[in-house]
Design an enzyme around this catalytic site. Sequence first.
Site, PDB file in Angstrom:
ATOM      1  N   ASP A 178      35.917   0.519  58.396  1.00 48.11           N
ATOM      2  CA  ASP A 178      34.526   0.916  58.178  1.00 48.11           C
ATOM      3  C   ASP A 178      34.297   1.175  56.696  1.00 48.11           C
ATOM      4  O   ASP A 178      35.114   1.820  56.030  1.00 48.11           O
ATOM      5  CB  ASP A 178      34.196   2.182  58.969  1.00 48.11           C
ATOM      6  CG  ASP A 178      32.736   2.595  58.810  1.00 48.11           C
ATOM      7  OD1 ASP A 178      31.880   1.936  59.409  1.00 48.11           O
ATOM      8  OD2 ASP A 178      32.468   3.571  58.079  1.00 48.11           O
ATOM      9  N   ASN A 186      22.781   0.530  50.287  1.00 45.14           N
ATOM     10  CA  ASN A 186      21.527  -0.207  50.476  1.00 45.14           C
ATOM     11  C   ASN A 186      20.335   0.553  49.907  1.00 45.14           C
ATOM     12  O   ASN A 186      19.467  -0.029  49.246  1.00 45.14           O
ATOM     13  CB  ASN A 186      21.300  -0.490  51.955  1.00 45.14           C
ATOM     14  CG  ASN A 186      22.157  -1.631  52.478  1.00 45.14           C
ATOM     15  OD1 ASN A 186      22.500  -2.540  51.734  1.00 45.14           O
ATOM     16  ND2 ASN A 186      22.494  -1.590  53.745  1.00 45.14           N
ATOM     17  N   HIS A 191      19.325  -4.030  49.302  1.00 48.01           N
ATOM     18  CA  HIS A 191      20.049  -4.753  50.346  1.00 48.01           C
ATOM     19  C   HIS A 191      20.825  -5.950  49.814  1.00 48.01           C
ATOM     20  O   HIS A 191      21.845  -6.332  50.388  1.00 48.01           O
ATOM     21  CB  HIS A 191      19.079  -5.181  51.450  1.00 48.01           C
ATOM     22  CG  HIS A 191      18.580  -4.042  52.278  1.00 48.01           C
ATOM     23  ND1 HIS A 191      19.203  -3.642  53.426  1.00 48.01           N
ATOM     24  CD2 HIS A 191      17.543  -3.193  52.101  1.00 48.01           C
ATOM     25  CE1 HIS A 191      18.571  -2.606  53.937  1.00 48.01           C
ATOM     26  NE2 HIS A 191      17.557  -2.308  53.157  1.00 48.01           N
ATOM     27  N   ASP A 195      24.721  -6.683  50.581  1.00 50.58           N
ATOM     28  CA  ASP A 195      25.277  -7.980  50.998  1.00 50.58           C
ATOM     29  C   ASP A 195      26.436  -8.377  50.088  1.00 50.58           C
ATOM     30  O   ASP A 195      27.463  -8.893  50.540  1.00 50.58           O
ATOM     31  CB  ASP A 195      24.198  -9.066  50.955  1.00 50.58           C
ATOM     32  CG  ASP A 195      23.193  -8.935  52.095  1.00 50.58           C
ATOM     33  OD1 ASP A 195      23.418  -8.107  53.004  1.00 50.58           O
ATOM     34  OD2 ASP A 195      22.187  -9.659  52.073  1.00 50.58           O
ATOM     35  N   GLU A 221      28.676  -2.880  58.856  1.00 51.61           N
ATOM     36  CA  GLU A 221      29.696  -2.658  57.837  1.00 51.61           C
ATOM     37  C   GLU A 221      31.073  -2.416  58.452  1.00 51.61           C
ATOM     38  O   GLU A 221      31.963  -1.871  57.794  1.00 51.61           O
ATOM     39  CB  GLU A 221      29.311  -1.474  56.941  1.00 51.61           C
ATOM     40  CG  GLU A 221      29.225  -0.138  57.641  1.00 51.61           C
ATOM     41  CD  GLU A 221      27.849   0.181  58.214  1.00 51.61           C
ATOM     42  OE1 GLU A 221      27.543   1.372  58.355  1.00 51.61           O
ATOM     43  OE2 GLU A 221      27.085  -0.766  58.512  1.00 51.61           O
TER      44      GLU A 221
END
Length: 301
Positions: A178, A186, A191, A195, A221
Site C-alpha cells: 500500500d 493527489n 492527479h 499517476d 494505490e
Amino acid sequence: MSDGEEQTRVTSIHVMNPEKDDRRGQDDCLVLIYAKDQQQLGKRFVLQQSGMTCGRGQDNHIVFEGDSVSRKHCHFDRVPNGWAIVDDHSTNGTYVNDVLLETPKVLESGDRIKVGPMIMKYLSGNDVETLYHEEIYQITIIDGLTQIHNKRHLQESIEKEVTRAHRYGRELACMMIDVHHFKKVNDTHGHLAGDYVLKQLAALVKVRLRPEEVFARYGGEEFCILAPETGAEGARTLAEAVRKKIADAKFVFQGERIICTISIGVALLSELEQRDGNSLLKLADERLFQAKRAGRNRVVS
C-alpha cells in the site's frame, strides 16, 4: 485549471467528416487503454482525417471530460508516413510514452498517448484489426496506467499457483503493498502527479522481481506480489528490499519532489488452515493493515 476532478469519463466521439480517403493510414486508430470509467476501455477512435481534435469541448472529434483535460487539448495531423500528434497549448500537457510533448511527434505503432487521466494507444500497420483484438486481450490482463498485470490476472494466477503448490508440496508467498497517504499526493500535487507516482513505483518494483513472480495492481494505490516457491525468509527479504527501494527512490514530477513510502503485508500459503487463494490474499491484507497501524513504511510477516 484544476486537476482535482476524481471522476473522469469518456462521453462521446463526434466525427465531423465520416468519409475516408484512399491515402495511407486510413485504418489507423487509437484504443483507450486506461480510463476512470472501466466500461470505456477498449473504445476505438479511427483516425479519419487530418486535423482530428481531442479535448473537453463538445466540438472535438474525441471528447474526454475532466478538469485536467483542456477544452482543445491536442490534435492529429496526417503526414506522409502516418500520423503526427500536436499539443494545442493544453494546461496540463500531452504525453507520448510518458514524455511531455513539446513539438509535433510522428507516431509509431504502439505509442501511448496520455490526455488528462486518459491513456490511448496508437495502432498502425498492415492488419490493424488484428492489432486491435490483441490490444483488447491485453486490456483484460494489463493495467493501462502502470503497464503491470491487473487484479483479474492476479486472481487467475493465484488459483493456478495454489493448485501447483498443493500438487508439488511447494511454498507460495503473497505480499500486499500500500502506498502511504496517496490521497494527499493527489490533493497536493494533482492527479497527474499521482499517476506518475504509481507508474514509477510499478517500474521500480518490476525490475526487482523474477520472471515467475506475478506483480499486479490490486486496486487504486494497492499492489500485490505473488512469489511461487518462496518461503518465509525469502519473502521477508524480498519485501524488505522492495520497501527500501521505494523509500530511497526520488519521485520528482514537474520539478516537485514527492515523498513516497509503502508498507507490505506478507503471508505464506503454509500458514493457512484453509489453503486457497482468497484466504492467502486476506491474510496478506490483514498484515498490511498491521504494518500501517504500527507506523507505516514497514513489513509485517
